[in-house]
Design a protein around this motif. Structure first.
Motif, PDB file in Angstrom:
ATOM      1  N   ASN A 101       0.820  -1.216   0.000  1.00 44.84           N
ATOM      2  CA  ASN A 101       0.000   0.000   0.000  1.00 44.84           C
ATOM      3  C   ASN A 101       0.849   1.259   0.000  1.00 44.84           C
ATOM      4  O   ASN A 101       0.566   2.209  -0.744  1.00 44.84           O
ATOM      5  N   VAL A 102       1.879   1.294   0.832  1.00 44.51           N
ATOM      6  CA  VAL A 102       2.742   2.484   0.898  1.00 44.51           C
ATOM      7  C   VAL A 102       3.447   2.687  -0.441  1.00 44.51           C
ATOM      8  O   VAL A 102       3.482   3.801  -0.972  1.00 44.51           O
ATOM      9  N   SER A 104       2.585   1.641  -3.436  1.00 41.85           N
ATOM     10  CA  SER A 104       1.593   2.032  -4.446  1.00 41.85           C
ATOM     11  C   SER A 104       1.161   3.483  -4.268  1.00 41.85           C
ATOM     12  O   SER A 104       1.074   4.239  -5.245  1.00 41.85           O
ATOM     13  N   ASP A 105       0.896   3.889  -3.026  1.00 40.80           N
ATOM     14  CA  ASP A 105       0.460   5.265  -2.752  1.00 40.80           C
ATOM     15  C   ASP A 105       1.536   6.284  -3.109  1.00 40.80           C
ATOM     16  O   ASP A 105       1.249   7.310  -3.734  1.00 40.80           O
ATOM     17  N   GLU A 108       1.935   6.548  -6.859  1.00 37.53           N
ATOM     18  CA  GLU A 108       0.822   7.302  -7.437  1.00 37.53           C
ATOM     19  C   GLU A 108       0.966   8.804  -7.180  1.00 37.53           C
ATOM     20  O   GLU A 108       0.771   9.622  -8.078  1.00 37.53           O
ATOM     21  N   ARG A 109       1.322   9.178  -5.947  1.00 36.49           N
ATOM     22  CA  ARG A 109       1.511  10.602  -5.614  1.00 36.49           C
ATOM     23  C   ARG A 109       2.590  11.258  -6.463  1.00 36.49           C
ATOM     24  O   ARG A 109       2.542  12.442  -6.729  1.00 36.49           O
ATOM     25  N   GLU A 113       3.287   5.407 -11.312  1.00 38.08           N
ATOM     26  CA  GLU A 113       2.592   4.120 -11.326  1.00 38.08           C
ATOM     27  C   GLU A 113       3.082   3.210 -12.442  1.00 38.08           C
ATOM     28  O   GLU A 113       3.134   1.989 -12.281  1.00 38.08           O
TER      29      GLU A 113
END
Length: 177
Positions: A101-102, A104-105, A108-109, A113
């Motif tokens: 999750n970290v 991926s986040d 994305e930020r 990606e």
């Protein structure tokens, strides 16, 4: 005779510093000469510390890091920002979710990606870190316990044939992706 590999037998009492230094050297080297694609294959993976920058020795690698311990996600995002594609192969385990999750986040930020592939393989038992010029394989998962506590057997290689064969094997994890 040129030696292209080193075997390390680590327990929670010996070899911990060796593994830390080896991982730090591997990833600092990758930051200095970024390759096209790297692989992290580990059934269990977490956001472990890779680089100790508390003294500021690695400030020039990424001035945004500041003087602190630099974790796996920090290094992977910095490599992605420099054009490297990062492939993570792991299992669908609750303990891996925070790392996935970290990563991926943060990707994305930072609009990165497209620079990361996360592949879930529930039968995975293979463990390895394949960078552009080196390979670390063995029994160690990329977790705190793997790095600090468990008895582990690890082999580090800079043999170009070994690296090429492993790249082919690891690419099988993403066939059809």
């Amino acid at each position: 005779m040129t030696v292209h590999y080193r075997r390390i037998f680590k327990s929670h009492q010996t070899g911990v510093a060796t593994i830390r230094e080896l991982l730090q050297t591997m990833f600092v080297g990758e930051m200095l000469l970024v390759g096209k694609k790297i692989w992290i294959v580990s059934p269990w993976v977490s956001n472990v510390v890779l680089i100790d920058n508390r003294s500021g020795n690695f400030d020039t690698l990424n001035p945004e890091w500041s003087r602190r311990e630099i974790r796996l996600v920090d290094v992977l995002v910095a490599l992605m920002a420099r054009g490297c594609h990062v492939v993570i192969v792991t299992r669908n385990l609750e303990t891996n979710t925070p790392f996935i999750n970290v990563l991926s986040d943060v990707a994305e930020r930072n609009a990165l990606e497209s620079q990361v592939t996360i592949k879930i393989h529930d039968a995975l038992h293979t463990k390895g870190i394949l960078l552009s010029k080196c390979l670390l394989m063995g029994s160690m998962n990329l977790t705190y316990n793997g790095l600090e506590m468990n008895d582990e057997w690890i082999q580090f290689s800079i043999d170009s044939e070994d690296i090429a064969k492993t790249r082919l094997e690891f690419s099988m994890y993403t066939v059809g992706v």
